[in-house]
Design a protein around this motif. Structure first.
Motif, mmCIF file in Angstrom:
data_model
loop_
_atom_site.group_PDB
_atom_site.id
_atom_site.type_symbol
_atom_site.label_atom_id
_atom_site.label_comp_id
_atom_site.label_asym_id
_atom_site.label_seq_id
_atom_site.Cartn_x
_atom_site.Cartn_y
_atom_site.Cartn_z
ATOM 1 N N PRO A 33 49.199 21.278 23.672
ATOM 2 C CA PRO A 33 49.083 21.762 24.728
ATOM 3 C C PRO A 33 50.067 23.004 24.817
ATOM 4 O O PRO A 33 50.463 23.778 25.211
ATOM 5 C CB PRO A 33 49.744 20.534 25.547
ATOM 6 N N LEU A 34 51.370 22.743 24.091
ATOM 7 C CA LEU A 34 52.286 24.016 24.157
ATOM 8 C C LEU A 34 51.440 24.905 22.990
ATOM 9 O O LEU A 34 51.645 25.676 23.750
ATOM 10 C CB LEU A 34 53.638 23.072 23.224
ATOM 11 N N GLU A 35 50.677 24.704 22.143
ATOM 12 C CA GLU A 35 50.260 25.838 21.698
ATOM 13 C C GLU A 35 49.046 26.472 22.499
ATOM 14 O O GLU A 35 49.308 28.129 23.027
ATOM 15 C CB GLU A 35 48.769 26.130 20.214
ATOM 16 N N ARG A 36 48.258 25.645 23.368
ATOM 17 C CA ARG A 36 47.402 25.916 24.551
ATOM 18 C C ARG A 36 47.856 27.179 25.522
ATOM 19 O O ARG A 36 47.299 28.108 26.417
ATOM 20 C CB ARG A 36 46.405 25.482 25.453
ATOM 21 N N MET A 37 49.348 26.713 25.725
ATOM 22 C CA MET A 37 49.942 27.914 27.186
ATOM 23 C C MET A 37 50.828 28.559 26.905
ATOM 24 O O MET A 37 50.861 29.532 26.978
ATOM 25 C CB MET A 37 51.117 26.611 27.080
ATOM 26 N N CYS A 38 51.070 28.949 25.064
ATOM 27 C CA CYS A 38 51.386 29.979 24.518
ATOM 28 C C CYS A 38 50.824 31.264 24.212
ATOM 29 O O CYS A 38 49.759 30.928 23.130
ATOM 30 C CB CYS A 38 52.708 29.785 23.579
ATOM 31 N N SER A 39 51.600 31.920 23.951
ATOM 32 C CA SER A 39 50.443 33.549 22.840
ATOM 33 C C SER A 39 50.852 33.844 22.164
ATOM 34 O O SER A 39 50.201 35.048 21.041
ATOM 35 C CB SER A 39 50.122 34.528 24.870
ATOM 36 N N THR A 40 52.244 33.694 21.847
ATOM 37 C CA THR A 40 53.505 34.133 20.348
ATOM 38 C C THR A 40 53.577 33.482 20.021
ATOM 39 O O THR A 40 53.943 32.311 20.304
ATOM 40 C CB THR A 40 53.882 35.326 21.078
ATOM 41 N N ARG A 41 53.987 33.434 18.950
ATOM 42 C CA ARG A 41 54.480 32.585 17.710
ATOM 43 C C ARG A 41 56.021 32.114 18.385
ATOM 44 O O ARG A 41 56.237 31.006 18.718
ATOM 45 C CB ARG A 41 54.725 32.472 16.476
ATOM 46 N N GLU A 42 56.400 33.060 18.676
ATOM 47 C CA GLU A 42 58.002 33.172 19.848
ATOM 48 C C GLU A 42 57.914 32.452 20.801
ATOM 49 O O GLU A 42 59.225 31.251 21.576
ATOM 50 C CB GLU A 42 58.448 34.786 20.065
ATOM 51 N N GLU A 43 57.375 32.737 21.951
ATOM 52 C CA GLU A 43 57.109 32.463 23.060
ATOM 53 C C GLU A 43 56.775 30.287 22.426
ATOM 54 O O GLU A 43 57.280 29.920 23.143
ATOM 55 C CB GLU A 43 55.960 32.401 23.839
ATOM 56 N N LEU A 44 56.110 29.589 21.561
ATOM 57 C CA LEU A 44 55.524 28.515 21.639
ATOM 58 C C LEU A 44 57.214 28.239 20.725
ATOM 59 O O LEU A 44 57.584 26.852 21.261
ATOM 60 C CB LEU A 44 54.766 28.731 20.291
ATOM 61 N N VAL A 45 57.743 28.685 20.256
ATOM 62 C CA VAL A 45 58.527 28.676 19.068
ATOM 63 C C VAL A 45 60.052 28.125 20.507
ATOM 64 O O VAL A 45 60.647 27.132 20.717
ATOM 65 C CB VAL A 45 59.675 28.888 18.249
ATOM 66 N N GLU A 46 59.947 29.098 22.024
ATOM 67 C CA GLU A 46 60.876 28.932 22.503
ATOM 68 C C GLU A 46 60.515 27.795 23.630
ATOM 69 O O GLU A 46 60.861 26.863 23.751
ATOM 70 C CB GLU A 46 61.198 29.723 23.407
#
Length: 125
Positions: free
Chosen positions: A85-98
Motif C-alpha cells: 500500500p505504501l508503494e502504491r500511494m507514492c510516485s517517487t522513491r523520496e516520497e516512499l521513504v518519507e
C-alpha cells in the motif's frame, strides 16, 4: 529514463527505511519503547467484519502505555508496516521513504496512547 518501478525499494532497503525511521525518533521517546516488535508485511489482510478493500499503511496491536498496568508477563506489542500500500500511494522513491517515516511515527504514537484524531490534528494522520 525512469520507469514506474524506479521508486520501489528492495526488501532490504524498505526494512532499512523502517529501521531508520525508528532510530530518528527522539531519544526521550526511544527509551520508553520496550517489548515492541516491528514487522514489515506485503499487505494488510482485513478481518472478516471489515470491508474487503480495507487498505492500511501500518497497524499497531497492543496495549498503549497510557492503559498499561505492570504485568510482567505481557506479550510484546506489534507494529506492522505494509509495503505494497505504501508503494502504491507514492510516485517517487523520496516520497516512499518519507511516507514510511510518517507511517512509523503514526504507529509508534499509538503505542504511546495517541489516537487517530490527535494524530490528524498534529499533522501525522
Amino acid at each position: 529514463m525512469q520507469t514506474a518501478d524506479d521508486h520501489w525499494l528492495s526488501e532490504e532497503e524498505f526494512d532499512a527505511a523502517v529501521q531508520d525511521a525508528l532510530t530518528r525518533l527522539p531519544r526521550r521517546l526511544q527509551r520508553h519503547i520496550d517489548n515492541v516488535v516491528v514487522f514489515v508485511a506485503d499487505e494488510y489482510e482485513p478481518e472478516p467484519w471489515e470491508a474487503p478493500d480495507t487498505e492500511l499503511l501500518g497497524l499497531y496491536e497492543g496495549i498503549p502505555l497510557t492503559e498499561r498496568g505492570n504485568e510482567p508477563w505481557a506479550m510484546p506489542d506489534q507494529i506492522t508496516i505494509f509495503r505494497n500500500p505504501l508503494e502504491r500511494m507514492c510516485s517517487t522513491r523520496e516520497e516512499l521513504v518519507e511516507q514510511i517515516t510518517v507511517t512509523v511515527v503514526h504507529e509508534v504514537a499509538h503505542f504511546f496512547g495517541i489516537d487517530d484524531d490527535e494524530l490528524h490534528r498534529l499533522g501525522w494522520g
